[in-house]
Design a protein around this motif. Structure first.
Motif, PDB file in Angstrom:
ATOM      1  N   GLU A   1       8.552  20.195  -6.423  1.00 44.84           N
ATOM      2  CA  GLU A   1       8.841  19.004  -7.220  1.00 44.84           C
ATOM      3  C   GLU A   1       7.534  18.343  -7.680  1.00 44.84           C
ATOM      4  OE1 GLU A   1      11.829  17.693  -7.872  1.00 44.84           O
ATOM      5  OE2 GLU A   1      11.441  15.573  -8.322  1.00 44.84           O
ATOM      6  N   ARG A   2       6.589  18.267  -6.777  1.00 46.09           N
ATOM      7  CA  ARG A   2       5.331  17.595  -7.104  1.00 46.09           C
ATOM      8  C   ARG A   2       4.535  18.383  -8.141  1.00 46.09           C
ATOM      9  NH1 ARG A   2       1.939  17.274  -3.016  1.00 46.09           N
ATOM     10  NH2 ARG A   2       3.017  18.436  -1.402  1.00 46.09           N
ATOM     11  N   ALA A   3       4.526  19.718  -7.989  1.00 42.50           N
ATOM     12  CA  ALA A   3       3.784  20.558  -8.946  1.00 42.50           C
ATOM     13  C   ALA A   3       4.443  20.465 -10.331  1.00 42.50           C
ATOM     14  CB  ALA A   3       3.771  22.001  -8.460  1.00 42.50           C
ATOM     15  N   ARG A   4       5.754  20.463 -10.359  1.00 42.40           N
ATOM     16  CA  ARG A   4       6.449  20.388 -11.641  1.00 42.40           C
ATOM     17  C   ARG A   4       6.127  19.074 -12.362  1.00 42.40           C
ATOM     18  NH1 ARG A   4      10.003  23.889 -13.282  1.00 42.40           N
ATOM     19  NH2 ARG A   4      10.157  24.791 -11.213  1.00 42.40           N
ATOM     20  N   ARG A   5       6.111  17.983 -11.592  1.00 46.51           N
ATOM     21  CA  ARG A   5       5.784  16.685 -12.187  1.00 46.51           C
ATOM     22  C   ARG A   5       4.378  16.668 -12.748  1.00 46.51           C
ATOM     23  NH1 ARG A   5       7.627  12.898  -7.418  1.00 46.51           N
ATOM     24  NH2 ARG A   5       9.861  13.153  -7.610  1.00 46.51           N
ATOM     25  N   ARG A   6       3.438  17.177 -11.956  1.00 44.11           N
ATOM     26  CA  ARG A   6       2.042  17.243 -12.409  1.00 44.11           C
ATOM     27  C   ARG A   6       1.926  18.072 -13.686  1.00 44.11           C
ATOM     28  NH1 ARG A   6      -2.659  15.240  -9.318  1.00 44.11           N
ATOM     29  NH2 ARG A   6      -1.714  13.209  -9.351  1.00 44.11           N
TER      30      ARG A   6
ATOM     31  N   ALA B   1       0.855  -1.195   0.000  1.00 44.92           N
ATOM     32  CA  ALA B   1       0.000   0.000   0.000  1.00 44.92           C
ATOM     33  C   ALA B   1       0.889   1.243   0.000  1.00 44.92           C
ATOM     34  CB  ALA B   1      -0.898  -0.020   1.236  1.00 44.92           C
ATOM     35  N   ILE B   2       0.588   2.163  -0.908  1.00 41.58           N
ATOM     36  CA  ILE B   2       1.379   3.403  -1.001  1.00 41.58           C
ATOM     37  C   ILE B   2       0.461   4.614  -0.884  1.00 41.58           C
ATOM     38  CG2 ILE B   2       3.029   4.725  -2.396  1.00 41.58           C
ATOM     39  CD1 ILE B   2       3.674   2.198  -3.956  1.00 41.58           C
ATOM     40  N   ASP B   3       0.688   5.442   0.118  1.00 39.96           N
ATOM     41  CA  ASP B   3      -0.048   6.698   0.274  1.00 39.96           C
ATOM     42  C   ASP B   3       0.914   7.859   0.048  1.00 39.96           C
ATOM     43  OD1 ASP B   3      -2.697   6.036   0.882  1.00 39.96           O
ATOM     44  OD2 ASP B   3      -2.235   5.695   3.006  1.00 39.96           O
ATOM     45  N   GLY B   4       0.347   9.020  -0.172  1.00 38.78           N
ATOM     46  CA  GLY B   4       1.181  10.205  -0.311  1.00 38.78           C
ATOM     47  C   GLY B   4       0.388  11.299  -0.981  1.00 38.78           C
ATOM     48  N   PRO B   5       0.896  12.540  -0.914  1.00 37.07           N
ATOM     49  CA  PRO B   5       0.169  13.675  -1.495  1.00 37.07           C
ATOM     50  C   PRO B   5       0.205  13.671  -3.026  1.00 37.07           C
ATOM     51  CG  PRO B   5       2.289  14.376  -0.649  1.00 37.07           C
ATOM     52  CD  PRO B   5       2.142  12.946  -0.265  1.00 37.07           C
ATOM     53  N   ALA B   6      -0.618  14.537  -3.629  1.00 37.27           N
ATOM     54  CA  ALA B   6      -0.700  14.663  -5.091  1.00 37.27           C
ATOM     55  C   ALA B   6       0.680  14.920  -5.690  1.00 37.27           C
ATOM     56  CB  ALA B   6      -1.641  15.812  -5.447  1.00 37.27           C
ATOM     57  N   GLY B   7       1.006  14.207  -6.749  1.00 34.57           N
ATOM     58  CA  GLY B   7       2.238  14.462  -7.486  1.00 34.57           C
ATOM     59  C   GLY B   7       3.492  13.875  -6.856  1.00 34.57           C
TER      60      GLY B   7
ATOM     61  N   GLU C   1       3.022  16.251 -16.712  1.00 31.14           N
ATOM     62  CA  GLU C   1       2.010  15.242 -17.031  1.00 31.14           C
ATOM     63  C   GLU C   1       0.821  15.894 -17.760  1.00 31.14           C
ATOM     64  OE1 GLU C   1       1.877  12.707 -13.267  1.00 31.14           O
ATOM     65  OE2 GLU C   1      -0.226  13.174 -13.698  1.00 31.14           O
ATOM     66  N   ILE C   2       0.352  17.016 -17.184  1.00 28.58           N
ATOM     67  CA  ILE C   2      -0.837  17.676 -17.719  1.00 28.58           C
ATOM     68  C   ILE C   2      -0.551  18.295 -19.088  1.00 28.58           C
ATOM     69  CG2 ILE C   2      -2.425  19.634 -17.325  1.00 28.58           C
ATOM     70  CD1 ILE C   2      -2.193  18.872 -14.303  1.00 28.58           C
ATOM     71  N   ARG C   3       0.675  18.825 -19.249  1.00 30.58           N
ATOM     72  CA  ARG C   3       1.008  19.488 -20.517  1.00 30.58           C
ATOM     73  C   ARG C   3       0.982  18.550 -21.724  1.00 30.58           C
ATOM     74  NH1 ARG C   3       5.896  23.415 -21.021  1.00 30.58           N
ATOM     75  NH2 ARG C   3       6.916  21.488 -20.441  1.00 30.58           N
ATOM     76  N   GLU C   4       1.164  17.256 -21.455  1.00 26.35           N
ATOM     77  CA  GLU C   4       1.089  16.296 -22.567  1.00 26.35           C
ATOM     78  C   GLU C   4      -0.302  16.313 -23.188  1.00 26.35           C
ATOM     79  OE1 GLU C   4       2.375  12.403 -21.363  1.00 26.35           O
ATOM     80  OE2 GLU C   4       4.321  13.216 -20.716  1.00 26.35           O
TER      81      GLU C   4
ATOM     82  N   ILE D   1     -11.008  11.209 -17.126  1.00 27.14           N
ATOM     83  CA  ILE D   1     -10.887  11.533 -15.702  1.00 27.14           C
ATOM     84  C   ILE D   1      -9.570  12.236 -15.354  1.00 27.14           C
ATOM     85  CG2 ILE D   1     -12.400   9.676 -14.944  1.00 27.14           C
ATOM     86  CD1 ILE D   1      -9.893   8.044 -14.212  1.00 27.14           C
ATOM     87  N   ARG D   2      -8.710  12.477 -16.351  1.00 21.78           N
ATOM     88  CA  ARG D   2      -7.377  13.006 -16.032  1.00 21.78           C
ATOM     89  C   ARG D   2      -7.265  14.521 -16.071  1.00 21.78           C
ATOM     90  NH1 ARG D   2      -5.263   9.659 -12.702  1.00 21.78           N
ATOM     91  NH2 ARG D   2      -5.917   7.590 -13.333  1.00 21.78           N
ATOM     92  N   SER D   3      -8.356  15.249 -16.189  1.00 18.93           N
ATOM     93  CA  SER D   3      -8.242  16.715 -16.248  1.00 18.93           C
ATOM     94  C   SER D   3      -8.070  17.310 -14.850  1.00 18.93           C
ATOM     95  CB  SER D   3      -9.499  17.303 -16.896  1.00 18.93           C
ATOM     96  OG  SER D   3     -10.600  17.086 -16.045  1.00 18.93           O
ATOM     97  N   LEU D   4      -7.561  18.572 -14.825  1.00 18.22           N
ATOM     98  CA  LEU D   4      -7.417  19.291 -13.548  1.00 18.22           C
ATOM     99  C   LEU D   4      -8.775  19.428 -12.868  1.00 18.22           C
ATOM    100  CD1 LEU D   4      -5.121  22.435 -13.995  1.00 18.22           C
ATOM    101  CD2 LEU D   4      -4.765  20.505 -12.459  1.00 18.22           C
TER     102      LEU D   4
END
Ligand code: DC
Length: 224
Positions: free
Chosen positions: A152-157, A9-15, A160-163, A90-93
């Motif tokens: 770091e998390r925002a940059r990753r998101r 099981a893996i938990d953690g915040p967005a991104g 992802e979203i820019r694709e 389901i992948r939109s902001l």
């Protein structure tokens, strides 16, 4: 620990990189991946289609009781909303925000947890989300809290979203991550929190493969 039925099981915040890490691990170990966030997203889409506001807890609860979210066959497994493949929709902001809001409603959480536990009970699963180490699968063989800095998390998101949406702006994504963190950590019913016996993995500066290697080492050590 029995390798015949391994639950991680893996938990953690967005991104934080949960989906990437969980996918790599699932492929490596040849076991099923359960993306619990995708289920909340699919539910949010159902609410949006029915015109139910994320503030209307009662209608959301009623909708949850008659909504089925499952996964089909494939790699990655398609997310099915009452049998319909909604994986890309389901992948939109917007749906992410709606999912975060709808997930504060207890009746919605109860229904999603029920569906998730039914999947985990069939064994061999890597699940990732916000309450999987604390509520959905506290019995997991290995519980991980994966995190990284907000930048770091925002940059990753954003990457992802820019694709899908080249016009997405980093500032907008930072705002989204901050808002979602706040809501996910402070909601009344099963907020994102660190399980007492969870292992904290800080992914900053590590490639996904390096994180997976760390986890595999840890698995080996607890299997001994
Ligand atoms: O991981 P994600 O961004 O796809 O999740 C979308 C939202 O769903 C997230 O902001 C909070 C909610 N969620 C939850 O409440 N519990 C989970 N186990 C997974 C996601």
């Amino acid at each position: 620990m029995s390798r015949e039925s391994l639950v991680i099981a893996i938990d953690g915040p967005a991104g934080a990189g949960k989906s990437t890490i969980a996918k790599l691990l699932a492929d490596h170990l040849g076991i099923r991946l359960l993306d619990t966030g995708a289920m909340y997203r699919a539910f949010a889409l159902a609410a949006q289609r029915e015109g139910i506001s994320v503030d209307d807890a009662e209608s959301l609860g009623e909708l949850a009781a008659r909504t089925n979210v499952s996964f089909g066959e494939g790699d990655p497994p398609p997310v099915l909303l009452d049998g319909e493949d909604v994986s890309s929709e389901i992948r939109s902001l917007e749906i992410g925000q709606m999912a975060s809001q709808a997930s504060t409603v207890s009746a919605v959480r109860r229904r999603m947890v029920e569906l998730q536990q039914a999947i985990v009970s069939t064994g061999n699963t890597i699940l990732e989300g916000r309450d999987v180490t604390t509520v959905v699968a506290p019995q997991a063989d290995l519980k991980i809290f994966l995190t990284a800095s907000i930048e770091e998390r925002a940059r990753r998101r954003w990457h992802e979203i820019r694709e899908r949406d080249p016009s997405a702006r980093l500032t907008e994504v930072v705002k989204d991550v901050v808002e979602r963190d706040h809501r996910d950590y402070t909601r009344q019913d099963s907020p994102l929190m660190l399980a007492e016996d969870a292992w904290i993995v800080e992914s900053f500066g590590l490639t996904p493969v390096e994180v997976v290697d760390l986890i595999l080492e840890r698995l080996e050590s607890i299997a001994r």
